[in-house]
Design a protein around this motif. Structure first.
Motif, short mmCIF file in Angstrom:
data_model
loop_
_atom_site.label_atom_id
_atom_site.label_comp_id
_atom_site.label_asym_id
_atom_site.label_seq_id
_atom_site.Cartn_x
_atom_site.Cartn_y
_atom_site.Cartn_z
N LEU A 111 0.87 -1.17 0.00
CA LEU A 111 0.00 0.00 0.00
C LEU A 111 0.90 1.22 0.00
O LEU A 111 1.61 1.48 0.98
CB LEU A 111 -0.91 0.01 1.23
CG LEU A 111 -1.76 1.27 1.43
CD1 LEU A 111 -2.70 1.49 0.26
CD2 LEU A 111 -2.55 1.17 2.74
N HIS A 134 -1.32 -8.51 -3.50
CA HIS A 134 -2.11 -7.34 -3.89
C HIS A 134 -1.20 -6.12 -3.85
O HIS A 134 -0.34 -6.00 -2.98
CB HIS A 134 -3.30 -7.12 -2.95
CG HIS A 134 -4.20 -6.00 -3.39
ND1 HIS A 134 -4.91 -6.04 -4.56
CD2 HIS A 134 -4.48 -4.78 -2.83
CE1 HIS A 134 -5.61 -4.92 -4.70
NE2 HIS A 134 -5.35 -4.14 -3.67
N ALA A 136 -1.63 -1.90 -3.98
CA ALA A 136 -2.56 -0.77 -3.96
C ALA A 136 -1.77 0.53 -3.99
O ALA A 136 -1.00 0.82 -3.07
CB ALA A 136 -3.44 -0.82 -2.70
N SER A 138 -2.06 4.66 -4.20
CA SER A 138 -3.06 5.68 -3.85
C SER A 138 -3.66 6.35 -5.07
O SER A 138 -4.87 6.61 -5.12
CB SER A 138 -2.44 6.72 -2.92
OG SER A 138 -1.37 7.41 -3.56
N ILE A 141 -6.27 3.86 -6.42
CA ILE A 141 -7.42 3.51 -5.60
C ILE A 141 -8.16 4.75 -5.10
O ILE A 141 -9.17 4.63 -4.40
CB ILE A 141 -7.03 2.61 -4.41
CG1 ILE A 141 -6.13 3.36 -3.42
CG2 ILE A 141 -6.36 1.33 -4.92
CD1 ILE A 141 -5.84 2.58 -2.14
N HIS A 153 -9.56 -0.35 1.62
CA HIS A 153 -9.44 -0.92 0.28
C HIS A 153 -8.71 -2.25 0.32
O HIS A 153 -9.13 -3.22 -0.32
CB HIS A 153 -8.68 0.05 -0.65
CG HIS A 153 -8.18 -0.62 -1.89
ND1 HIS A 153 -8.93 -0.74 -3.04
CD2 HIS A 153 -6.99 -1.27 -2.15
CE1 HIS A 153 -8.25 -1.42 -3.95
NE2 HIS A 153 -7.07 -1.75 -3.45
N CYS A 154 -7.61 -2.31 1.07
CA CYS A 154 -6.82 -3.55 1.15
C CYS A 154 -7.60 -4.66 1.85
O CYS A 154 -7.53 -5.83 1.44
CB CYS A 154 -5.51 -3.28 1.88
SG CYS A 154 -4.41 -2.15 0.98
N ALA A 157 -10.11 -5.79 -0.77
CA ALA A 157 -9.49 -6.44 -1.93
C ALA A 157 -8.99 -7.84 -1.60
O ALA A 157 -9.07 -8.76 -2.42
CB ALA A 157 -8.35 -5.57 -2.45
#
Length: 210
Positions: A111, A134, A136, A138, A141, A153-154, A157
């Protein structure tokens, strides 16, 4: 959601990747014939909507240049955009190796606060990112740390409970934000300390499965 999974969620810059290349802002300021201090202030003051995907690169650089009372022509904007991407392009090879090795024992995700066009360049230069469970960014997303939406979000997801995550970031405010949504957190200082933390945390997760 299962509560016995283990997912190490990494920040990028300051953990796996290097912070901005020293002297980069000075060189960009010189390109604009602006003082380094004034350019640096404008660069960071205008950054949040760009990081969070609410502005394109041309919109961001136009805002920076206008704050400096400078013309925002297309050539200058593109030169600054490419210089900016290059300034954030370095990784810590030892940390990359460690992160990749962790996938043998746990899920690993990323992230990062990074604009969308920077993210595209980083993915092209660092294909190992595609091996993670995953990723992500910024700018993709539309939410930047420490906004809770970035962490949520994580969670969504990866379809995991917040408690399944150990979030690793070099900024305490981001770690506190992750903890506020229910994640475990660690403020990164160096790889040896992180290794010890993860080596302690993973057996705890495994005991939950027995």
């Amino acid at each position: 959601m299962p509560t016995d999974r283990s997912i190490v969620l990494f920040d990028l810059f300051g953990v796996i990747a290097r912070h901005q290349r020293p002297g980069a802002l000075r060189k960009m300021a010189a390109r604009c014939h602006a003082s380094t201090d004034a350019f640096t202030t404008a660069y960071w003051a205008c950054r949040p909507p760009y990081d969070a995907g609410r502005q394109s690169a041309p919109e961001y650089w136009t805002a920076v240049l206008r704050r400096l009372s400078l013309p925002a022509d297309a050539d200058t904007i593109e030169e600054l955009r490419l210089a900016d991407i290059d300034s954030w392009s370095r990784v810590d090879d030892a940390m990359v190796g460690y992160v990749r090795s962790l996938r043998e024992v746990t899920e690993v995700a990323l992230l990062s606060n990074i604009p969308s066009d920077h993210a595209d360049a980083f993915l092209a230069a660092q294909p190992w990112l595609y091996d993670l469970d995953h990723v992500a960014f910024s700018g993709k997303i539309k939410a930047a740390k420490p906004d809770p939406a970035a962490f949520q979000h994580c969670v969504a997801a990866l379809r995991a409970a917040p408690t399944a995550f150990l979030f690793v970031d070099d900024r305490e405010e981001n770690v506190r934000a992750a903890q506020a949504v229910g994640m475990n957190g660690h403020v990164f200082t160096d790889r040896d300390e992180l290794t010890a933390v993860i080596d302690t945390w993973l057996p705890t997760r495994r005991r939950m499965r027995t």
